[in-house]
Design a protein around this motif. Structure first.
Motif, PDB file in Angstrom:
ATOM      1  N   ASN A 134       0.741  -1.359   0.282  1.00 29.02           N
ATOM      2  CA  ASN A 134       0.182   0.049  -0.163  1.00 29.02           C
ATOM      3  C   ASN A 134       1.024   0.884   0.121  1.00 29.02           C
ATOM      4  OD1 ASN A 134      -2.554   0.916  -0.028  1.00 29.02           O
ATOM      5  ND2 ASN A 134      -2.795   1.180   1.943  1.00 29.02           N
ATOM      6  N   PRO A 180      -3.146  -5.119  -1.967  1.00 23.11           N
ATOM      7  CA  PRO A 180      -2.923  -4.044  -1.220  1.00 23.11           C
ATOM      8  C   PRO A 180      -2.809  -5.170   0.700  1.00 23.11           C
ATOM      9  CG  PRO A 180      -3.564  -2.239  -1.713  1.00 23.11           C
ATOM     10  CD  PRO A 180      -3.766  -3.315  -2.564  1.00 23.11           C
ATOM     11  N   ILE A 231      -2.597  -1.302   5.380  1.00 22.37           N
ATOM     12  CA  ILE A 231      -4.025  -0.503   5.452  1.00 22.37           C
ATOM     13  C   ILE A 231      -3.722  -0.713   6.716  1.00 22.37           C
ATOM     14  CG2 ILE A 231      -6.065  -0.103   4.948  1.00 22.37           C
ATOM     15  CD1 ILE A 231      -6.150  -1.907   2.412  1.00 22.37           C
ATOM     16  N   HIS A 290      -0.959   4.674   6.694  1.00 18.66           N
ATOM     17  CA  HIS A 290      -0.906   3.960   5.188  1.00 18.66           C
ATOM     18  C   HIS A 290      -2.504   3.902   4.759  1.00 18.66           C
ATOM     19  CE1 HIS A 290       3.171   3.808   5.496  1.00 18.66           C
ATOM     20  NE2 HIS A 290       2.989   4.197   4.244  1.00 18.66           N
ATOM     21  N   ARG A 316      -7.175   2.906   1.392  1.00 22.19           N
ATOM     22  CA  ARG A 316      -6.251   1.279   0.479  1.00 22.19           C
ATOM     23  C   ARG A 316      -5.458   2.886  -0.846  1.00 22.19           C
ATOM     24  NH1 ARG A 316      -8.801  -4.082  -1.426  1.00 22.19           N
ATOM     25  NH2 ARG A 316      -7.937  -4.023  -4.084  1.00 22.19           N
ATOM     26  N   ARG A 317      -4.821   2.572  -1.556  1.00 23.72           N
ATOM     27  CA  ARG A 317      -4.228   3.314  -2.395  1.00 23.72           C
ATOM     28  C   ARG A 317      -4.623   2.582  -4.131  1.00 23.72           C
ATOM     29  NH1 ARG A 317       1.019   6.018  -0.079  1.00 23.72           N
ATOM     30  NH2 ARG A 317      -0.146   6.833   2.066  1.00 23.72           N
TER      31      ARG A 317
END
Length: 326
Positions: free
Chosen positions: A263, A298, A303, A307, A310-311
């Protein structure tokens, strides 16, 4: 992923050599795991020593040199890069150009043997034996490094990354690069250069990140590798750092898949290679990749507050690979 970047703005700054993170595999494992994890988080790049692959790397370099010493017509027996095969100057399908010739093979022993047998005047059995032994050793090193990264990140399943390389259908590749002195390549031109703040230099392989999990690089004693500092936000003020050559060491680049799975905690480093004007450079890269059907997303443990959110969306390695080439 490779991006068309053979010509960069003249404002690009070339910084002096920095003390890159070095991971000594003779250290206590917890110390080595902590060191490489911090390097992967801060830079996406580190140097490995005492890795146990020295003799195999030397034999592999000799075998690769024997291939590149063949006449052009013989080397074409490996087939055009689609993407596997023999290529000159053209890199991938995005119009990228560089001052190099390369041989890209799947890491499976049968594929290496098949390609070797298709190249006239190459000692195919010796080439296959040497390359497959190197792949075997460097793949085991990749597994160890991936498990150490999982330990350093504090993941419960410390084999969550390495398990993908233990799959017999893994899509790992091996690439041999030769950056000859000019004007040895067909179609070479004086304007394939970048500005670095100190004058023009020849582009060997333009700016890119590696899409796989990670890549392990060996090169001879000729400089050329440069990494881009991850803190750079201004695209017109890029900072490049040269990496001193060390044929006794291996260099590790974190790839796009590990950035996604963590992530964004680990950095997929952007890098490039410059061609030396007076000495030819040789390098070999092992690209550690999962099977085409492996789903990448991810990890839940990655997460967290540091961080969030969620990217990245989920995708398979096959989907990502197809997008990369199209």
């Amino acid at each position: 992923m490779v991006v068309p970047s053979a010509r960069l703005p003249a404002a690009n700054k070339l910084l002096p050599c920095l003390p890159f993170p070095v991971v000594d595999l003779s250290w206590r494992r917890t110390r080595a795991a902590d060191r490489l994890t911090r390097a992967a988080e801060d830079l996406g790049f580190f140097k490995v020593v005492n890795h146990g692959v020295v003799a195999s790397a030397a034999a592999m370099a000799t075998a690769a040199a024997s291939f590149f010493a063949l006449p052009p017509g013989d080397k074409l027996g490996a087939g055009p890069p689609s993407p596997l095969g023999y290529g000159v100057r053209n890199i991938g399908f995005n119009g990228d150009m560089g001052e190099l010739e390369y041989l890209l093979l799947h890491s499976h022993p049968a594929h290496v043997a098949m390609k070797a047998n298709s190249i006239p005047n190459l000692n195919a059995s010796h080439f296959s034996e040497v390359v497959n032994e190197y792949v075997k050793q460097v793949r085991q090193l990749a597994i160890e490094l991936l498990e150490m990264l999982a330990e350093g990140l504090g993941l419960q399943d410390t084999r969550v990354f390495s398990r993908m390389l233990e799959d017999t259908d893994n899509d790992s590749l091996i690439r041999f690069n030769h950056y000859p002195t000019p004007p040895c390549l067909p179609g070479s031109a004086d304007d394939d250069r970048v500005g670095n703040g100190t004058g023009s230099v020849r582009v060997g392989f333009g700016e890119h990140s590696d899409p796989q999990l990670l890549s392990i690089l060996w090169s001879n004693d000729v400089d050329g590798l440069q990494i881009r500092l991850p803190s750079t936000s201004d695209e017109h003020d890029v900072e490049w750092v040269p990496v001193p050559a060390d044929p006794t060491a291996l260099y590790v680049n974190i790839g796009d898949l590990l950035q996604v799975m963590t992530n964004g905690r680990l950095i997929s480093v952007r890098h490039r290679a410059l061609a030396n004007s007076s000495r030819s450079r040789m390098s070999t890269v092992f690209f550690a990749a999962p099977s085409l059907s492996t789903r990448i997303s991810p990890l839940y443990e990655m997460i967290n507050k540091s961080h969030w959110p969620r990217r990245y969306k989920s995708f398979t390695w096959g989907e990502f690979k197809r997008a990369m080439y199209t």
